[in-house]
Design a protein around this motif. Structure first.
Motif, PDB file in Angstrom:
ATOM      1  N   SER A  66      -6.430   8.646   1.910  1.00 38.44           N
ATOM      2  CA  SER A  66      -6.563   7.509   0.795  1.00 38.44           C
ATOM      3  C   SER A  66      -5.102   7.064   0.655  1.00 38.44           C
ATOM      4  O   SER A  66      -4.325   7.485   0.776  1.00 38.44           O
ATOM      5  CB  SER A  66      -6.844   8.169   0.202  1.00 38.44           C
ATOM      6  OG  SER A  66      -8.332   8.342  -0.401  1.00 38.44           O
ATOM      7  N   MET A  67      -5.130   5.270   0.579  1.00 36.83           N
ATOM      8  CA  MET A  67      -3.893   5.191  -0.393  1.00 36.83           C
ATOM      9  C   MET A  67      -4.192   4.377  -1.490  1.00 36.83           C
ATOM     10  O   MET A  67      -5.737   4.265  -1.734  1.00 36.83           O
ATOM     11  CB  MET A  67      -2.987   4.533   0.998  1.00 36.83           C
ATOM     12  CG  MET A  67      -4.331   3.248   1.686  1.00 36.83           C
ATOM     13  SD  MET A  67      -2.970   2.012   2.882  1.00 36.83           S
ATOM     14  CE  MET A  67      -4.667   1.185   3.167  1.00 36.83           C
ATOM     15  N   PRO A  80       1.121  -1.161  -0.211  1.00 35.90           N
ATOM     16  CA  PRO A  80      -0.214   0.611  -0.280  1.00 35.90           C
ATOM     17  C   PRO A  80       0.754   1.090  -0.284  1.00 35.90           C
ATOM     18  O   PRO A  80       2.004   1.451   0.627  1.00 35.90           O
ATOM     19  CB  PRO A  80      -0.467  -0.037   1.194  1.00 35.90           C
ATOM     20  CG  PRO A  80       0.161  -1.198   2.182  1.00 35.90           C
ATOM     21  CD  PRO A  80       0.783  -1.564   0.926  1.00 35.90           C
ATOM     22  N   ASN A 120       0.860   4.890   1.662  1.00 35.12           N
ATOM     23  CA  ASN A 120       0.191   4.964   2.389  1.00 35.12           C
ATOM     24  C   ASN A 120       0.702   6.653   3.459  1.00 35.12           C
ATOM     25  O   ASN A 120       1.857   6.015   3.576  1.00 35.12           O
ATOM     26  CB  ASN A 120      -0.800   3.680   3.325  1.00 35.12           C
ATOM     27  CG  ASN A 120       0.213   3.172   3.623  1.00 35.12           C
ATOM     28  OD1 ASN A 120       1.785   3.115   4.328  1.00 35.12           O
ATOM     29  ND2 ASN A 120      -0.007   1.774   4.755  1.00 35.12           N
ATOM     30  N   ASP A 179      -6.656   5.470   3.465  1.00 34.94           N
ATOM     31  CA  ASP A 179      -5.577   4.735   4.407  1.00 34.94           C
ATOM     32  C   ASP A 179      -6.184   4.417   5.697  1.00 34.94           C
ATOM     33  O   ASP A 179      -6.270   4.964   6.385  1.00 34.94           O
ATOM     34  CB  ASP A 179      -4.542   5.780   4.460  1.00 34.94           C
ATOM     35  CG  ASP A 179      -2.916   5.917   4.922  1.00 34.94           C
ATOM     36  OD1 ASP A 179      -3.372   4.872   5.932  1.00 34.94           O
ATOM     37  OD2 ASP A 179      -2.597   6.835   4.529  1.00 34.94           O
ATOM     38  N   ASN A 180      -6.115   2.641   6.112  1.00 33.64           N
ATOM     39  CA  ASN A 180      -5.437   2.460   7.548  1.00 33.64           C
ATOM     40  C   ASN A 180      -4.798   2.958   9.119  1.00 33.64           C
ATOM     41  O   ASN A 180      -5.133   2.682   9.720  1.00 33.64           O
ATOM     42  CB  ASN A 180      -4.937   0.738   7.346  1.00 33.64           C
ATOM     43  CG  ASN A 180      -4.059   0.525   7.271  1.00 33.64           C
ATOM     44  OD1 ASN A 180      -3.209   1.413   6.016  1.00 33.64           O
ATOM     45  ND2 ASN A 180      -2.918  -0.259   7.207  1.00 33.64           N
ATOM     46  N   ARG A 229      -3.121  13.815  -2.230  1.00 33.07           N
ATOM     47  CA  ARG A 229      -4.209  12.843  -1.095  1.00 33.07           C
ATOM     48  C   ARG A 229      -5.240  12.570  -2.613  1.00 33.07           C
ATOM     49  O   ARG A 229      -6.206  11.729  -3.155  1.00 33.07           O
ATOM     50  CB  ARG A 229      -4.504  12.860  -0.279  1.00 33.07           C
ATOM     51  CG  ARG A 229      -6.238  12.088   0.150  1.00 33.07           C
ATOM     52  CD  ARG A 229      -7.522  13.246   0.713  1.00 33.07           C
ATOM     53  NE  ARG A 229      -8.060  14.048  -0.203  1.00 33.07           N
ATOM     54  CZ  ARG A 229      -8.169  15.396   0.740  1.00 33.07           C
ATOM     55  NH1 ARG A 229      -8.927  14.584   2.070  1.00 33.07           N
ATOM     56  NH2 ARG A 229      -9.210  15.854  -0.046  1.00 33.07           N
TER      57      ARG A 229
END
Length: 164
Positions: free
Chosen positions: A95-96, A25, A27, A72-73, A35
């Motif tokens: 976001s990722m 990812p 991220n 994005d976690n 973003r």
């Protein structure tokens, strides 16, 4: 297919790390303009993988977006330096995308070398103080990097699809 430039510090996560991982990812991006560029990416887009924060900086490889933008976690992880207390799963702020390695360049195409390539003359990357970690680039810029590196990517030899 669209084209992008992704910046990463190689001592944190370099192209060789992506090649070892196979998929990762993208991220931790915490700039709204960057973003928004991530949110425009779709699976199949190509990315120049740029090593920044090193001497010399430059393009080390080509990656491909394999999963379009999603939350994005790290924004939800209070232990992460990328946590955002204003973000919630119902209203994510960041976001990722997922990227995979496509081609390691036979040599680094340095920032100084990019400055000599006509296709890069108007690139924001070359502007003093440019700090965005995600930038759009065009087919000619990608092709000029590949040509400078003495390599090709068959997908770029096909004609561009007409714009709708």
């Amino acid at each position: 297919m669209r084209f992008w430039l992704l910046k990463s510090e190689p001592d944190v996560f370099g192209y060789a790390d992506l090649a070892r991982a196979g998929r990762e990812p993208w991220n931790g991006v915490r700039n709204y303009q960057a973003r928004n560029f991530l949110r425009q990416m779709t699976a199949g887009d190509l990315c120049l993988f740029y090593h920044s924060g090193t001497r010399p900086p430059g393009v080390a490889g080509v990656a491909q977006v394999v999963r379009a933008a999603y939350p994005d976690n790290l924004q939800f992880d209070p232990a992460s330096s990328y946590a955002d207390p204003r973000a919630t799963p119902e209203a994510p702020r960041w976001s990722m995308v997922d990227v995979a390695p496509l081609l390691a360049l036979p040599r680094l195409i340095t920032l100084d070398e990019l400055r000599t390539l006509p296709a890069w003359a108007a690139s924001p990357l070359l502007a003093r103080g440019s700090r965005l970690s995600v930038l759009p680039v065009d087919r000619a810029q990608v092709q000029s990097v590949l040509q400078a590196a003495g390599t090709t990517l068959p997908a770029l030899d096909e004609p561009a699809a007409p714009a709708l």
